[in-house]
Design a protein around this motif. Sequence first.
Motif, PDB file in Angstrom:
ATOM      1  N   THR A 130       0.616  -1.172  -0.170  1.00 57.90           N
ATOM      2  CA  THR A 130      -0.137  -0.061  -0.009  1.00 57.90           C
ATOM      3  C   THR A 130       0.710   1.088  -0.108  1.00 57.90           C
ATOM      4  N   GLY A 131       2.141   1.266   0.587  1.00 62.78           N
ATOM      5  CA  GLY A 131       3.017   2.329   0.409  1.00 62.78           C
ATOM      6  C   GLY A 131       3.171   2.757  -0.820  1.00 62.78           C
ATOM      7  N   VAL A 132       3.645   1.612  -1.581  1.00 60.66           N
ATOM      8  CA  VAL A 132       4.185   2.116  -3.148  1.00 60.66           C
ATOM      9  C   VAL A 132       3.137   2.989  -3.661  1.00 60.66           C
ATOM     10  N   PHE A 133       1.921   2.536  -3.590  1.00 62.71           N
ATOM     11  CA  PHE A 133       0.654   3.312  -4.345  1.00 62.71           C
ATOM     12  C   PHE A 133       0.473   4.651  -3.581  1.00 62.71           C
ATOM     13  N   SER A 134       0.332   4.675  -2.261  1.00 62.38           N
ATOM     14  CA  SER A 134       0.196   5.878  -1.636  1.00 62.38           C
ATOM     15  C   SER A 134       1.260   7.003  -1.717  1.00 62.38           C
ATOM     16  N   THR A 135       2.333   6.647  -1.999  1.00 66.38           N
ATOM     17  CA  THR A 135       3.458   7.626  -1.979  1.00 66.38           C
ATOM     18  C   THR A 135       3.629   8.098  -3.592  1.00 66.38           C
ATOM     19  N   ARG A 136       2.745   7.516  -4.338  1.00 67.17           N
ATOM     20  CA  ARG A 136       2.681   7.753  -5.791  1.00 67.17           C
ATOM     21  C   ARG A 136       1.331   8.392  -6.042  1.00 67.17           C
ATOM     22  N   GLY A 137       0.455   8.497  -5.145  1.00 66.76           N
ATOM     23  CA  GLY A 137      -0.657   9.436  -5.338  1.00 66.76           C
ATOM     24  C   GLY A 137      -1.824   8.554  -5.910  1.00 66.76           C
ATOM     25  N   ALA A 153      -4.962   4.360 -13.370  1.00 65.54           N
ATOM     26  CA  ALA A 153      -3.715   4.726 -13.707  1.00 65.54           C
ATOM     27  C   ALA A 153      -3.370   5.018 -15.073  1.00 65.54           C
ATOM     28  N   THR A 154      -2.557   5.767 -15.309  1.00 64.90           N
ATOM     29  CA  THR A 154      -2.164   5.792 -16.817  1.00 64.90           C
ATOM     30  C   THR A 154      -1.239   4.546 -17.128  1.00 64.90           C
ATOM     31  N   PRO A 155      -1.009   4.250 -18.425  1.00 63.89           N
ATOM     32  CA  PRO A 155      -0.323   2.934 -18.738  1.00 63.89           C
ATOM     33  C   PRO A 155       1.103   3.116 -18.057  1.00 63.89           C
ATOM     34  N   ARG A 156       1.636   4.534 -18.275  1.00 64.85           N
ATOM     35  CA  ARG A 156       3.025   4.782 -17.660  1.00 64.85           C
ATOM     36  C   ARG A 156       3.256   4.449 -16.242  1.00 64.85           C
ATOM     37  N   ARG A 157       2.276   4.982 -15.740  1.00 63.71           N
ATOM     38  CA  ARG A 157       2.333   4.945 -14.058  1.00 63.71           C
ATOM     39  C   ARG A 157       1.939   3.620 -13.635  1.00 63.71           C
ATOM     40  N   GLN A 158       0.889   2.899 -14.232  1.00 64.22           N
ATOM     41  CA  GLN A 158       0.826   1.375 -13.837  1.00 64.22           C
ATOM     42  C   GLN A 158       2.404   0.710 -13.976  1.00 64.22           C
ATOM     43  N   VAL A 191       4.149  -1.102 -10.928  1.00 65.91           N
ATOM     44  CA  VAL A 191       4.368  -2.664 -11.038  1.00 65.91           C
ATOM     45  C   VAL A 191       5.756  -2.856 -10.840  1.00 65.91           C
ATOM     46  N   ARG A 192       6.833  -2.116 -11.435  1.00 65.51           N
ATOM     47  CA  ARG A 192       8.326  -2.401 -11.303  1.00 65.51           C
ATOM     48  C   ARG A 192       8.473  -2.196  -9.794  1.00 65.51           C
ATOM     49  N   THR A 193       8.104  -1.168  -9.226  1.00 72.41           N
ATOM     50  CA  THR A 193       8.312  -0.742  -7.829  1.00 72.41           C
ATOM     51  C   THR A 193       7.884  -1.984  -6.630  1.00 72.41           C
ATOM     52  N   VAL A 194       6.608  -2.599  -6.983  1.00 76.40           N
ATOM     53  CA  VAL A 194       6.109  -3.351  -6.230  1.00 76.40           C
ATOM     54  C   VAL A 194       6.967  -4.657  -6.230  1.00 76.40           C
ATOM     55  N   GLU A 195       7.187  -5.168  -7.771  1.00 74.64           N
ATOM     56  CA  GLU A 195       8.139  -6.281  -7.904  1.00 74.64           C
ATOM     57  C   GLU A 195       9.519  -6.206  -7.235  1.00 74.64           C
ATOM     58  N   ARG A 196       9.917  -4.857  -7.074  1.00 71.51           N
ATOM     59  CA  ARG A 196      11.320  -4.768  -6.213  1.00 71.51           C
ATOM     60  C   ARG A 196      11.193  -5.045  -4.846  1.00 71.51           C
ATOM     61  N   LEU A 197      10.108  -5.116  -4.280  1.00 69.74           N
ATOM     62  CA  LEU A 197       9.899  -5.267  -2.825  1.00 69.74           C
ATOM     63  C   LEU A 197      10.228  -6.683  -2.410  1.00 69.74           C
ATOM     64  N   SER A 198      11.043  -6.880  -1.457  1.00 71.87           N
ATOM     65  CA  SER A 198      11.781  -8.038  -0.722  1.00 71.87           C
ATOM     66  C   SER A 198      10.500  -8.892  -0.373  1.00 71.87           C
ATOM     67  N   VAL A 199       9.552  -8.455  -0.031  1.00 72.87           N
ATOM     68  CA  VAL A 199       8.542  -9.323   0.504  1.00 72.87           C
ATOM     69  C   VAL A 199       7.532  -9.918  -0.746  1.00 72.87           C
ATOM     70  N   ILE A 200       7.786  -9.597  -1.937  1.00 71.39           N
ATOM     71  CA  ILE A 200       6.984  -9.957  -2.973  1.00 71.39           C
ATOM     72  C   ILE A 200       7.535 -11.111  -3.801  1.00 71.39           C
ATOM     73  N   HIS A 201       6.835 -11.971  -4.071  1.00 67.47           N
ATOM     74  CA  HIS A 201       7.177 -13.235  -4.945  1.00 67.47           C
ATOM     75  C   HIS A 201       6.735 -12.990  -6.442  1.00 67.47           C
ATOM     76  N   SER A 202       5.379 -12.575  -6.802  1.00 62.41           N
ATOM     77  CA  SER A 202       5.348 -12.366  -7.982  1.00 62.41           C
ATOM     78  C   SER A 202       4.199 -11.429  -8.139  1.00 62.41           C
ATOM     79  N   VAL A 203       4.151 -10.786  -9.684  1.00 61.93           N
ATOM     80  CA  VAL A 203       3.195  -9.764  -9.791  1.00 61.93           C
ATOM     81  C   VAL A 203       2.544  -9.929 -11.253  1.00 61.93           C
TER      82      VAL A 203
END
Length: 151
Positions: A24-31, A55-60, A64-76
Amino acid sequence: MRTGESWVVLVRGADRPGTLTALTGVFSTRGVSFESLTTGAVDGDVGTIAVTFRATPRRQQLLVRTVERLSVIHSVRVRAADDPAVRAAGVVRMPDGVAFAPPAAADVRWSGDASAGQHVLVEGSLADVTTVIAHARAQGAAITATVIVDV
């Protein structure tokens, strides 16, 4: 005001404190606000989180790239919300005396007898299930719920 296209992202992440907060932090810090967020079953030490957002395709892609980098995430996995491959299930409970029937244009399967006071289970694409739920709400549905089951 929400702008952009509607997206669905299915995230599989570690079943531990902080995973949902990191996401949720990834989304909220990006508005970017969620249209919906649901958690699914935990399989071993991995849980599933489904998020819908606009979101626009670019923001999406950035999200997604930012979420994928989170250490707790296995797949997106991400898809446009109107993609027929995005499957959902909905539950409808109509008021007493109000029959349930999905709109003719909605390509869904459903089971249950609203006239007998039963909840009705509706399955299909997210777009069609959303249409059915909106139609049921307009007819006074007492309970509605939608869950994304796959993308």
